[in-house]
Design a protein around this motif. Sequence first.
Motif, PDB file in Angstrom:
ATOM      1  N   PRO B  12       0.942  -1.244   0.078  1.00  0.00           N
ATOM      2  CA  PRO B  12      -0.044  -0.136  -0.021  1.00  0.00           C
ATOM      3  C   PRO B  12       0.788   1.275   0.012  1.00  0.00           C
ATOM      4  N   TYR B  95      -1.865  12.379   3.315  1.00  0.00           N
ATOM      5  CA  TYR B  95      -2.520  11.825   1.945  1.00  0.00           C
ATOM      6  C   TYR B  95      -3.091  13.063   1.196  1.00  0.00           C
ATOM      7  N   GLU B 111       2.914   8.279  -8.276  1.00  0.00           N
ATOM      8  CA  GLU B 111       2.475   8.143  -6.997  1.00  0.00           C
ATOM      9  C   GLU B 111       3.247   7.988  -5.984  1.00  0.00           C
ATOM     10  N   TYR B 115       4.083  10.776  -2.850  1.00  0.00           N
ATOM     11  CA  TYR B 115       3.588  10.313  -1.331  1.00  0.00           C
ATOM     12  C   TYR B 115       4.756  10.328  -0.414  1.00  0.00           C
ATOM     13  N   GLU B 629      -3.095   4.059  -8.588  1.00  0.00           N
ATOM     14  CA  GLU B 629      -3.735   2.923  -7.994  1.00  0.00           C
ATOM     15  C   GLU B 629      -4.451   3.672  -6.612  1.00  0.00           C
ATOM     16  N   ASN B 630      -4.334   5.118  -6.331  1.00  0.00           N
ATOM     17  CA  ASN B 630      -4.994   5.686  -5.362  1.00  0.00           C
ATOM     18  C   ASN B 630      -5.734   6.930  -5.593  1.00  0.00           C
TER      19      ASN B 630
END
Lengths: 251, 639
Positions: B12, B95, B111, B115, B629-630
């Motif tokens: 994740p 986030y 991503e 992050y 993916e997020n």
Amino acid sequence: MNIKLKIWRQENSKVKGKFIDYVLDNVSPGMSFLEMLDALNTKLIQEGGSPVAFEHDCREGICGSCGLYINGRPHGPGEKSTTCELHMRSFKDGDTIIVEPWRAKAFPVIRDLIVDRSGFDEILKAGGFISVNAGAAPEANSILVNKEVSEEAFDVATCIGCGACVAACKNASAMLFVSAKISQLAILPQGKVEAAQRVQAMVAKMDELGFGNCTNTYACEAECPKGIKVINIARMNREFFTAKVVSQKTT
Amino acid sequence: MATLNSKIPEGPLSEKWTKYRAEMKLVNPANKSKLDIILVGTGLAGSSAASSLGELGYNVKVFCYQDSPRRAHSVAAQGGINAAKNYRNDGDSVYRLFYDMIKGGDYRSREANVYRAAEVSNATIDQLTAQGVPFAREYGGTLDNRSFGGVQVSRTFYSKGQTGQQCLLGAFSGLIRQVNKGTVKMYPRRDVLEIVVVDGKARGIITRNLVTGEIERHSAHAVVLATGGYGTIYYLSTLALNSNVSAAWSAFKKGAFFGNPSFIQIHPSSIPVLNEYQAKLTLMSESLRNDGRVWVPKEKGDHRHANEIPEEERDYYLERRYPAYGNLVPRDVGSRAAKERCDAGYGVGETGLAVNLDFKDAIAKQGKKAIENKYGNLFEMYEKITGINPYVEPMRIYPAGHYTMGGLWVDYELMTTITGLYAIGESNFSDHGANRLGASSLMQCAGDGYFVIPNTIGNYLAGEIRTAKIQTSLPEFEEAEKSAKARIEKLMAVKGTKTVTSFHKRLGKIMWDFCGMSRNEAGLTKALTLIDELNDEYWKDVKVPGSNNELNQELEKAIRVADFFGIAKLMVIDALNRKESCGAHFREESQTETGEAKRDDANFAYVSAWEYKGENQSPILHKEELKFENVELKIRDYK
């Protein structure tokens, strides 16, 4: 405008330098002083001459690279401004402008108007820091700093290390520069832990490098482009004597 | 042959960095001092990396072109530095910071890297504060925050309008402390001419000593570039005049892929060009558009003084075209709209390349004092440069080249496609996609330097502990030095008639006209020919006075401009390839009916990574597909 220039030319640190006269036409009042020198250099190159070497980078008064002695004043006639912020509208048609490098024993000439200011970094190296490794810092808000104290620290931290204070001083003293850094770190709680060692190490290095003493003419404050105040020199002296008396670790 | 493996850890998003650090290889403290690292550039990324690597015990050699590392151009950053501290209790989180950056970059960044940049941001604020950076405070003594660039939270830490200066001086103090300890050695006044690669690994650099002209060899087990952006490609920009692309370009020529080279941010509000000798554009903070109204005359070529033009004869074009956002449209939109008006002949000032930013209404409504409190220092700065008092007549502004989102392609470890060669800060491509949000560049630079590279470089150097000191007598050093010297001699031998700067100006104009705020197929194709022609002319007619064995600022410029021709062409090739509009990259062929940027996610959701194939060969495009993916891909909407 038509401008006459007397510029210090010196090929390198080993040979003697001298003033050379130049004339420049079509100078526009909106040009910055350094853009005027750019124009002179373009002309010199096209005529097969050697362009004038001078230091500059950001050209917005923040990096501290530029620094010329213009008509006997560091950074020229402007108040609280660097050489790159000076504009030709400060001069009149037909003016003669004398341009020299910083004059100080501790700042030897490298070429033309470029001097070696590495002495400043030598002084900072001796103690101009707070010893905290990446990863070891406490949570930022666990250190509370009074707003006014923080602003006072900010005001001295705006020093750009250009060297105008040294150039302005008849003794070529670096005390305004050194006291600004010492003050910033002595005012803030983060810097107090090492304050005594810091002031002793930095003052010792300053003396060793041949910068002169302070005789209270305040020329440094008058010429500082960032408005750093001489009161910081008093604070540095206070810090220094307290450290000498209190600290066990004399240098 | 290098392959494109971004090495993103499994798992994740929020656990990737933790997982990476749990699994990475470590170097024993006793071995670190036997490992040499070369670090080029001393802005916020370079200075923070140098201090952190020195603290770990590596043997670090730091190079910069300035006389002191503390003058690098991070010093000029104004607005602030972001972090996800959520000190304001306004709903911020790692986030949300990540999400804002992905969206702000118009979905063209990776991503996992973004992050992580958000994740380490809080520790960066802790570190800088502990080093004595005087960030603004609340009355209770805690740190203050302000809002920035369109996001809905207050997460920007600042020191008045000099945040970059304060952060850089903080990071520099860490660097100089390591110089004192002997772990870091400084090499100021050096330009990097070549990256040396031995058996596929970066092992050193060839530099020119800017005082003596001496060509020097320096070796190390790994090389880190922190060399900033190439916004000076336009000649006039908000960058320091000596900023350049040479180190990154030499890396590209040795096999490092270049990522998204055409992504370059044009800032809408800088003081415009005032005369033909102008060398620099100074930024006027975006915040001014909170109260200033942007306008041009309704009549073409109306040369009356701004104050003499009556209200009904003024075109407040941003308010007219974008009624919902008005003067506060995003940077790319504001820049393009100003260009459109000026190109159509409505521009103001002597050159016609400026628009008015008028505070008349704000002063009438709020009083001069209120405006002075908000923008006093900027008004002063404006008057110093232009001699015009913006309290009594409008400021004149125009867009200027500012920041390169593109840069050397790097993987999750910030390693380029050359093993052992890293790129951090603005010199890499990784965190800002096609558009950078305000106050996130200082954040990325410090994060990369303090917390990312000290970890990831160890994972590589753990495999190098048995490698002895790299000898500079190796044939690869010999070869690189020869090539550097040959290039300098070739430049000196041209003995033409035109100054280096005159070529830089002409190249800048080509790039500004055809690969600036607005781009199209025909213009870009034309630019390719123009760049080639100018490049040919350069090598036939440039005049470099003096010799190469002395301090020679014209030669320094000549070497840098030669490399600008290369990156200019690569930018155009990249812009031609990307037939979509995204962020700062506006392809006129790809716009909505109302003239807004139109992204093409089906065909262009990738990073363009270009591979060098030789002097007169076309570079080869490699694509790193961007997997989201997020985050759900959406249209940036300002209506």
